[in-house]
Scaffold this active site. Structure first.
Site, PDB file in Angstrom:
ATOM      1  N   GLY A 117       1.214  -0.964  -0.076  1.00  0.00           N
ATOM      2  CA  GLY A 117       0.336   0.150   0.027  1.00  0.00           C
ATOM      3  C   GLY A 117       0.729   1.235   0.041  1.00  0.00           C
ATOM      4  O   GLY A 117       0.669   2.261   0.390  1.00  0.00           O
ATOM      5  N   GLY A 119       1.880   2.793  -2.590  1.00  0.00           N
ATOM      6  CA  GLY A 119       1.237   3.538  -3.747  1.00  0.00           C
ATOM      7  C   GLY A 119       1.919   2.938  -5.257  1.00  0.00           C
ATOM      8  O   GLY A 119       2.639   4.426  -5.511  1.00  0.00           O
ATOM      9  N   SER A 120       2.493   2.367  -5.214  1.00  0.00           N
ATOM     10  CA  SER A 120       3.109   1.845  -6.360  1.00  0.00           C
ATOM     11  C   SER A 120       2.639   2.426  -8.071  1.00  0.00           C
ATOM     12  O   SER A 120       3.467   2.725  -8.733  1.00  0.00           O
ATOM     13  CB  SER A 120       3.309   0.684  -6.964  1.00  0.00           C
ATOM     14  N   SER A 121       1.394   2.586  -7.970  1.00  0.00           N
ATOM     15  CA  SER A 121       0.501   2.422  -9.370  1.00  0.00           C
ATOM     16  C   SER A 121       0.825   4.128  -9.095  1.00  0.00           C
ATOM     17  O   SER A 121       1.066   4.653 -10.458  1.00  0.00           O
ATOM     18  CB  SER A 121      -1.044   2.488  -8.609  1.00  0.00           C
ATOM     19  N   ALA A 123       3.380   6.200  -7.710  1.00  0.00           N
ATOM     20  CA  ALA A 123       4.296   6.306  -7.903  1.00  0.00           C
ATOM     21  C   ALA A 123       4.769   6.548  -9.581  1.00  0.00           C
ATOM     22  O   ALA A 123       5.279   6.612 -10.515  1.00  0.00           O
ATOM     23  CB  ALA A 123       5.678   5.638  -7.161  1.00  0.00           C
ATOM     24  N   ASP A 164      -1.150  10.825  -2.712  1.00  0.00           N
ATOM     25  CA  ASP A 164      -0.384   9.954  -2.536  1.00  0.00           C
ATOM     26  C   ASP A 164       1.023  10.391  -4.022  1.00  0.00           C
ATOM     27  O   ASP A 164       2.072  10.393  -4.554  1.00  0.00           O
ATOM     28  CB  ASP A 164      -0.733   8.337  -3.060  1.00  0.00           C
TER      29      ASP A 164
END
Ligand code: MEV
Length: 332
Positions: A117, A119-121, A123, A164
């Site tokens: 969680g 925030g890979s999307s 980033a 994010d």
């Protein structure tokens, strides 16, 4: 013109203010030293190619004219829609008309699991927009990158505050208001944080909808809770700037109580949080949407080992991460 570039952006950790920040209230977020990386190459062929093995996207290829059309694998959605949004922006369109863009290849990799969680999307969305801005010499500033990346998140998720995205772009520790109405970096060096992962992947959209349902039934009550969360965020901002970790921790505890009342904590998260407090933390709460993901605590230096043991005793995994790190940057 350069035709290949690598860009990285940090993950994020919500400190205080989640959920309320979706509805025009502030939050505090810090960027963490687990980074997402994207290498973007301008191709001679007229294709979009995406390699994102961390999210099971391997050998994905389609003609550029079909950009954002058809079934897009989940792991490729943010990257593909980010490319579309950039190319449809005024500066992007000009470059297409000038024939400067044929095809694009994007390879992403992450230093952290997409399960945490962090925030890979968001980033990776930020990385792709920054990389294309550099390669095409569009000179997008942070605010312009934010608008395109936040639009991408809304196009896919429908909901979200954009905190994010801001953390991935600006880095550091931010006081942030919904949709980037305020993005204020806090002038500080480090935070005494400890992070524990619950082992459960949370679905942000499901949790936002769950809270929205509660707000529909009890509008005044939930808006009242958001108002108190806002007060906690305002006070925590001051406490953090004054390095008054005791007060900041107490405010986290109060915030956790309100998240409990919104129904987004879980047994596991609560057990980890109680363990951390018993171990001597200044305070602790869930971080993010709830339902799983991570807890965050502020801890005195001499209590860290005890607290880490308690996170493990409660069935959590200690994540050794640093906070307040640099935002999006060109690597090579
Ligand atoms: C999720 O990490 C935090 C939420 O406040 C959603 C958002 O701000 O986009 C629940």
């Amino acid at each position: 013109m350069k035709n290949k570039i690598t860009v990285s952006a940090p993950g994020k950790l919500m400190l205080l203010g989640e959920h309320a920040v979706v509805y025009d209230h502030p939050c505090l977020v810090t960027a963490v030293d687990q980074r997402m990386k994207a290498t973007v190459t301008l191709l001679d062929s007229f294709d979009l190619e995406i390699e994102a093995p961390d999210v099971k996207v391997v050998g994905y290829k389609k003609p550029m004219v079909e950009l954002s059309m058809g079934d897009i694998p989940k792991g490729a959605q943010f990257v593909e829609i980010a490319v579309r949004n950039l190319l449809e922006s005024d500066s992007g369109k000009t470059r297409i008309m000038n024939g400067e863009i044929h095809g694009i290849r994007i390879e992403t990799s992450s230093e952290f699991s997409s399960l945490f969680g962090f925030g890979s999307s968001s980033a990776s969305t930020v990385c792709v927009i920054k990389a294309l801005s550099e390669l095409l010499d569009l000179r997008l500033n942070n605010k312009a990158i934010f608008q395109l990346a936040y639009q991408t998140v809304l196009d896919i998720q429908g909901k979200g505050s954009g905190f994010d995205v801001a953390a991935a772009i600006y880095g550091g520790t931010l006081y942030f208001v919904t949709g980037g109405k305020v993005i204020e970096p806090l002038d500080m060096k480090s935070l005494p944080i400890l992070v524990g992962y619950s082992g459960i992947k949370a679905d942000t959209v499901i949790l936002i909808n769950q809270v929205a349902k509660k707000a529909k039934k009890y509008p005044d009550v939930v808006e009242g809770i958001y108002g108190i969360i806002e007060q906690l965020v305002e006070r925590a901002k001051v406490a953090i700037l004054e390095k008054d970790w005791q007060t900041a921790g107490e405010l986290m505890n109060l915030n956790q109580g309100l998240l409990e009342s919104l129904g987004v904590s879980t047994d596991k998260l609560s057990q980890m949080i109680y363990g951390v407090r018993e171990g001597g933390a200044f305070g602790a709460k869930l971080s993010g949407a709830g339902g799983g993901d991570c807890i965050v605590a502020f801890s005195p230096e001499d209590k860290r080992e005890e607290i880490k043991k308690n996170i493990e005793k409660a069935g959590g995994q200690v994540l050794d991460i640093d906070s307040n790190v640099e935002g999006v940057r060109v690597e090579e």
